[in-house]
Design a protein around this motif. Structure first.
Motif, PDB file in Angstrom:
ATOM      1  N   PHE A   1      35.511  72.894  27.052  1.00  0.00           N
ATOM      2  CA  PHE A   1      35.920  73.319  25.721  1.00  0.00           C
ATOM      3  C   PHE A   1      34.735  74.055  25.114  1.00  0.00           C
ATOM      4  O   PHE A   1      33.613  73.554  25.125  1.00  0.00           O
ATOM      5  N   LEU A   2      34.987  75.244  24.611  1.00  0.00           N
ATOM      6  CA  LEU A   2      33.906  75.972  23.959  1.00  0.00           C
ATOM      7  C   LEU A   2      34.439  76.607  22.682  1.00  0.00           C
ATOM      8  O   LEU A   2      35.466  77.290  22.709  1.00  0.00           O
ATOM      9  N   GLN A   3      33.747  76.327  21.583  1.00  0.00           N
ATOM     10  CA  GLN A   3      34.084  77.016  20.334  1.00  0.00           C
ATOM     11  C   GLN A   3      33.298  78.314  20.328  1.00  0.00           C
ATOM     12  O   GLN A   3      32.066  78.306  20.235  1.00  0.00           O
ATOM     13  N   ALA A   4      34.003  79.413  20.447  1.00  0.00           N
ATOM     14  CA  ALA A   4      33.351  80.718  20.559  1.00  0.00           C
ATOM     15  C   ALA A   4      32.847  81.186  19.204  1.00  0.00           C
ATOM     16  O   ALA A   4      33.168  80.601  18.169  1.00  0.00           O
ATOM     17  N   GLU A   5      32.054  82.255  19.211  1.00  0.00           N
ATOM     18  CA  GLU A   5      31.513  82.800  17.967  1.00  0.00           C
ATOM     19  C   GLU A   5      32.545  83.655  17.242  1.00  0.00           C
ATOM     20  O   GLU A   5      32.340  84.027  16.090  1.00  0.00           O
TER      21      GLU A   5
ATOM     22  N   GLY B   1      28.199  94.672  20.721  1.00  0.00           N
ATOM     23  CA  GLY B   1      28.140  93.361  21.372  1.00  0.00           C
ATOM     24  C   GLY B   1      27.040  92.449  20.848  1.00  0.00           C
ATOM     25  O   GLY B   1      26.647  91.494  21.536  1.00  0.00           O
ATOM     26  N   THR B   2      26.550  92.708  19.656  1.00  0.00           N
ATOM     27  CA  THR B   2      25.438  91.903  19.138  1.00  0.00           C
ATOM     28  C   THR B   2      25.807  90.426  19.050  1.00  0.00           C
ATOM     29  O   THR B   2      25.028  89.560  19.473  1.00  0.00           O
ATOM     30  N   ALA B   3      26.976  90.137  18.519  1.00  0.00           N
ATOM     31  CA  ALA B   3      27.373  88.732  18.337  1.00  0.00           C
ATOM     32  C   ALA B   3      27.445  88.022  19.682  1.00  0.00           C
ATOM     33  O   ALA B   3      26.919  86.915  19.846  1.00  0.00           O
ATOM     34  N   GLU B   4      28.104  88.680  20.660  1.00  0.00           N
ATOM     35  CA  GLU B   4      28.250  88.069  21.982  1.00  0.00           C
ATOM     36  C   GLU B   4      26.878  87.792  22.599  1.00  0.00           C
ATOM     37  O   GLU B   4      26.661  86.756  23.232  1.00  0.00           O
ATOM     38  N   THR B   5      25.937  88.739  22.412  1.00  0.00           N
ATOM     39  CA  THR B   5      24.599  88.596  22.991  1.00  0.00           C
ATOM     40  C   THR B   5      23.848  87.435  22.347  1.00  0.00           C
ATOM     41  O   THR B   5      23.306  86.556  23.032  1.00  0.00           O
ATOM     42  N   VAL B   6      23.812  87.445  21.017  1.00  0.00           N
ATOM     43  CA  VAL B   6      23.042  86.427  20.294  1.00  0.00           C
ATOM     44  C   VAL B   6      23.591  85.026  20.586  1.00  0.00           C
ATOM     45  O   VAL B   6      22.828  84.082  20.813  1.00  0.00           O
ATOM     46  N   HIS B   7      24.917  84.906  20.622  1.00  0.00           N
ATOM     47  CA  HIS B   7      25.486  83.570  20.806  1.00  0.00           C
ATOM     48  C   HIS B   7      25.396  83.083  22.250  1.00  0.00           C
ATOM     49  O   HIS B   7      25.263  81.879  22.474  1.00  0.00           O
ATOM     50  N   ALA B   8      25.451  84.005  23.199  1.00  0.00           N
ATOM     51  CA  ALA B   8      25.231  83.590  24.591  1.00  0.00           C
ATOM     52  C   ALA B   8      23.798  83.065  24.725  1.00  0.00           C
ATOM     53  O   ALA B   8      23.544  82.057  25.388  1.00  0.00           O
ATOM     54  N   ALA B   9      22.864  83.732  24.039  1.00  0.00           N
ATOM     55  CA  ALA B   9      21.465  83.284  24.051  1.00  0.00           C
ATOM     56  C   ALA B   9      21.333  81.940  23.343  1.00  0.00           C
ATOM     57  O   ALA B   9      20.650  81.032  23.828  1.00  0.00           O
ATOM     58  N   ALA B  10      21.995  81.810  22.202  1.00  0.00           N
ATOM     59  CA  ALA B  10      21.904  80.569  21.422  1.00  0.00           C
ATOM     60  C   ALA B  10      22.433  79.378  22.227  1.00  0.00           C
ATOM     61  O   ALA B  10      21.895  78.279  22.145  1.00  0.00           O
ATOM     62  N   ARG B  11      23.474  79.619  23.031  1.00  0.00           N
ATOM     63  CA  ARG B  11      24.031  78.537  23.857  1.00  0.00           C
ATOM     64  C   ARG B  11      23.181  78.303  25.110  1.00  0.00           C
ATOM     65  O   ARG B  11      23.468  77.400  25.875  1.00  0.00           O
TER      66      ARG B  11
ATOM     67  N   VAL C   1      15.607  83.232  18.923  1.00  0.00           N
ATOM     68  CA  VAL C   1      16.786  82.380  19.147  1.00  0.00           C
ATOM     69  C   VAL C   1      16.354  81.173  19.971  1.00  0.00           C
ATOM     70  O   VAL C   1      15.896  81.307  21.099  1.00  0.00           O
ATOM     71  N   GLU C   2      16.489  80.013  19.367  1.00  0.00           N
ATOM     72  CA  GLU C   2      15.951  78.794  19.966  1.00  0.00           C
ATOM     73  C   GLU C   2      16.469  78.549  21.387  1.00  0.00           C
ATOM     74  O   GLU C   2      15.725  78.123  22.268  1.00  0.00           O
ATOM     75  N   GLY C   3      17.752  78.849  21.602  1.00  0.00           N
ATOM     76  CA  GLY C   3      18.343  78.516  22.896  1.00  0.00           C
ATOM     77  C   GLY C   3      17.842  79.352  24.063  1.00  0.00           C
ATOM     78  O   GLY C   3      17.801  78.880  25.189  1.00  0.00           O
ATOM     79  N   ALA C   4      17.457  80.600  23.799  1.00  0.00           N
ATOM     80  CA  ALA C   4      17.114  81.515  24.890  1.00  0.00           C
ATOM     81  C   ALA C   4      15.962  80.993  25.732  1.00  0.00           C
ATOM     82  O   ALA C   4      15.019  80.399  25.215  1.00  0.00           O
TER      83      ALA C   4
END
Lengths: 353, 248, 178
Positions: free
Chosen positions: A51-55, B100-110, B166-169
């Motif tokens: 399960f992943l809550q996406a951005e 794709g900024t949001a996708e990039t930042v959040h992939a890094a954050a996760r 970004v802390e997660g990266a």
């Protein structure tokens, strides 16, 4: 499980998806479908799923693409404004010929609209929504039991035809509790030799792609896809007929509107009006043939919808405008009463009660 | 004596890239790394939109073609589905740093356990040379014909610096491919980024400063000079974040 | 009973939805057709909340209850809004600790009052006015027997929380005996 349980539609469909072998769900909160995400958040870790809550809704549908490309069952859910955002990804799913299940628990629109039940995404679901020549399998449940059954069906048809399927519900179906049998059903397996699982797992290279700068090639791809759509139109139309044997007036309604219509039909029958209903369960493929057949003996049709009149176009097309088609509708999150439908029936009956 | 040969990490499809463009070098570095690490047969490339849109034809592994900017989200799905596979995106600056900024930042954050190859050439190449999120101040492009006016359209986005916060990266490094030494360093960085994924350490992004002779309106040689003189001032090379330090 | 349409209305937080769930669940245990439909959205956060429950021996059409056979009103606005919209031969049960009205039984509707909220605090049953008024409503409407509701309640409330079950049963009992 062979005993009926009392469940909310949103939770029942989530449980059904897991039972149907979907181990990857990507969501984003929006009323009135948030229970799906909450249920998945609770259940997926317990069954070894993701399960992943996406951005964003955009990211969620693209995560679905990533899973679907590897040949596994994936799902996302949202409500109307969120489905608009997912439409890009849905077009890519169609273009890449990937199966997946998208759930739309509709609310009133356009724009931010409202949060009450609506069926105003009929066009979006059945006519495209995203760009390009494509179709979705569109399933319209009218009970919590069908939320379950059609979730199984949605995954199955999506894989059978390698195309995305959508469960098009409304806020009522999502929020309502009814007794439901969470039957496992048969899960068919389909060829997934196209999946991108690494060249070590299959012959040659697999590429999941919707791009072709060669128009001749792209035309062939589109025809190939529409050939499959034709088979779906032949073999997988679903509908329910209610009191149609002697009907002179035919109501066409799906989802909650069909439930309200049933009450109205019973009231009209008590007055001696011969009215019945054809309820499309698949909105695409649309039950054209049965409507065409009904037009041979019915004198009028009534399209009952929670929108400004969208499915009515398909009813007119199906019966080739051979009989009058009336519209009984409410919009913006309002639901018609059985009495309003009854009034339409009386009108279609030439004003005779 | 070893004879020069093409890496098995690339297919035989001829590149469509313009003469002098450094995409070819970067493709080769990625391909060599995949081959050397022995992961080609379990790699999944996520192609993006832009000049690298056809990269699915070139990397000799399975590939998914993603929508503009969405490659990190597609990669997230693929990796979550196939955690033992090697999943990487190959994205340009328009794709990664604008849409794709949001996708990039959040992939890094996760700290998504994927590898991102980010090619920064300060321009939209495929569509014919429009201003990119990474175009330099005063840089002339088709959509900034009087030069990028930062008072009107803002400043370039420094992706590596931003993601270092970004802390997660896990690992963020900027490299360039303008000379032999830098190309060798770039390969080292790319190798580390993939090794991190193999070791399940999480999100690694390598920003590669690249050229676009066609849309910069310069010869390949002058392009390399322009990269050296202008891009590096705005985009200094180096490691911006390394959470793997001390792991070895 | 062929079909009984029930509307429960009150403030968010009064347990309106749970009362409805008890009724729907009781129907389920008796192999009846049931539907439970809440109002949802902002009003569930402190505003008015209501819940449509239909119990039937036949397949249920619309799950939306607009003319209830049984109205359970737990606050003044809900009572005022719905008291004149009940079906013929209907029953209204209201919480007289929170609602004041001149509305009387007539040919169409029988009205019953119970000071559920006060009974709950007098009997150390905090938050269980909903079960007290439910007990009274089941008794007066005859939609189910007492034992049927008690049995369903025992299945519905987790066996891990015996004190919770005990209090709910006590509250239902209090309503039945009022």
């Amino acid at each position: 499980m062979s005993e009926k349980v009392l469940m909310k539609g949103n939770e029942a469909l989530a449980e059904a998806a897991i039972m149907a072998g979907c181990k990857h769900y990507f969501g984003y909160p929006i009323t009135p479908q948030t229970e799906v995400a909450a249920y998945m958040a609770k259940k997926m870790p317990k069954v070894g799923g993701v399960f992943l809550q996406a951005e964003s809704e955009v990211s969620a549908i693209n995560m679905v693409i990533g899973v679907a490309a590897t040949g596994k069952r994936a799902m996302t859910s949202s409500s109307s404004p969120g489905i608009s955002l997912k439409s890009e990804g849905i077009s890519y799913l169609a273009g890449c010929e990937l199966p997946a299940l998208i759930v739309n628990v509709q609310r009133g629109g356009p724009g931010l609209g409202g949060i009450q039940p609506s069926q105003s995404d009929y066009y979006q679901a059945t006519k495209g929504g995203g760009h390009g020549d494509y179709k979705l399998i569109v399933l319209a449940p009218n009970s919590v039991q069908e939320m379950v059954d059609l979730t199984f069906k949605g995954f199955d048809l999506a894989e059978k035809y390698r195309m995305p399927a959508m469960l098009l519900c409304d806020g009522t179906m999502g929020q309502m509790m009814e007794p439901v049998l969470l039957n496992q059903g048969e899960i068919k397996t389909y060829d997934k030799s196209w999946a991108t699982t690494g060249t070590g797992n299959h012959e040659g290279r697999n590429v999941v792609n919707s791009l072709s700068l060669n128009p001749e090639e792209l035309e062939v791809w589109n025809h190939r896809r529409y050939d499959r759509y034709k088979i779906a139109q032949e073999n997988d139309v679903m509908y329910e007929e209610y009191l149609m044997d002697d009907a002179e007036i035919c109501i066409v309604a799906f989802g909650i509107a069909s439930r309200v219509s049933k009450n109205a039909i019973n009231q009209a029958r008590a007055k001696g009006i011969k009215v019945g209903m054809i309820r499309p369960i698949t909105l695409w493929p649309f039950p054209e043939k049965v409507l065409k057949k009904a037009s041979e003996k019915c004198k009028a049709f009534i399209s009952v919808e929670l929108n400004m009149g969208q499915m009515i176009d398909d009813v007119r097309l199906a019966i080739e405008c051979s009989k009058p088609v009336y519209l009984c509708n409410r919009t913006g999150g309002m639901i018609m009463s059985p009495e309003e439908v009854l009034a339409s029936i009386i009108k279609a009956n030439g004003g005779n009660e | 004596m070893e004879v020069f040969k093409k890496t098995n990490g690339l297919t035989d499809a001829p590149f469509h890239y313009c003469p002098g463009c450094t995409h070819g070098i970067i493709h080769r570095l990625v391909a060599e790394v995949l081959e050397e690490l022995g992961v080609l047969d379990r790699s999944i490339a996520i192609a993006s939109v832009g000049c690298s849109v056809f990269s699915y034809n070139y990397f000799n592994c399975d590939a998914i073609q993603a929508a503009h900017g969405r490659a990190p989200a597609v990669a997230t799905g693929a990796k979550r589905s196939m955690p033992d596979n090697i999943v990487f995106t190959y994205q340009g600056d328009g794709d990664l740093a604008a849409i794709g900024t949001a996708e990039t930042v959040h992939a890094a954050a996760r700290n998504e356990n994927i590898t991102v190859i980010f090619v920064n050439n300060a321009i939209y190449g495929m569509t014919g040379g429009q201003m990119a999120p990474t175009s330099l101040p005063n840089q002339v492009t088709q959509t900034s014909p009087y030069g990028r006016d930062v008072t009107l359209v803002g400043y370039p986005i420094k992706v590596s610096e931003m993601l270092s916060q970004v802390e997660g990266a896990t690992y963020i490094e900027r490299v360039a491919v303008d000379n032999v030494k830098n190309i060798k360093n770039a390969k080292k960085a790319i190798k580390k980024a993939f090794q991190n994924q193999i070791d399940k350490k999480g999100f690694s992004l390598i920003e590669v400063l690249s050229t676009c002779p066609t849309n910069w309106g310069k010869s390949p040689k002058d392009s390399l000079l322009w990269l050296e003189e202008n891009m590096k001032k705005n985009y200094p090379l180096g490691v911006f974040k390394d959470r793997t330090k001390g792991d070895e | 009973m062929s079909t009984c349409k029930i509307l429960i209305a009150g403030f968010g937080g009064q347990g309106v939805l749970f009362s409805g769930k008890v009724l729907a669940y009781t129907g389920l245990t008796l192999d009846k057709e049931v539907s439970w439909l809440p109002s949802y959205g902002p009003e569930m956060r402190g505003g008015t909340a209501n819940c449509s429950v239909t119990v039937s021996s036949e397949q249920i059409g619309s799950p939306i209850v607009s003319e209830p056979d049984l109205l359970i009103a737990m606050n003044q606005p809900s009572f005022d809004k719905y008291c004149e919209e009940t079906s013929d031969n209907s029953i209204i049960v209201y919480d007289s600790a929170l609602i004041s009205t001149e509305f009387k039984s007539n040919d169409k509707v029988k009205v019953f009052e119970i000071p559920a909220t006060r009974l709950a605090s007098d009997n150390d049953l905090p938050g269980l006015a909903n079960m007290i008024i439910l007990g009274k409503s089941v008794k007066e409407s005859g939609v189910f027997t007492k034992d049927q509701v008690f049995d369903a309640m025992k299945k519905l409330v987790s066996s891990k929380k015996p004190e919770l079950l005990e209090k709910n049963i006590k509250a239902l009992e209090l309503g039945f005996n009022y």
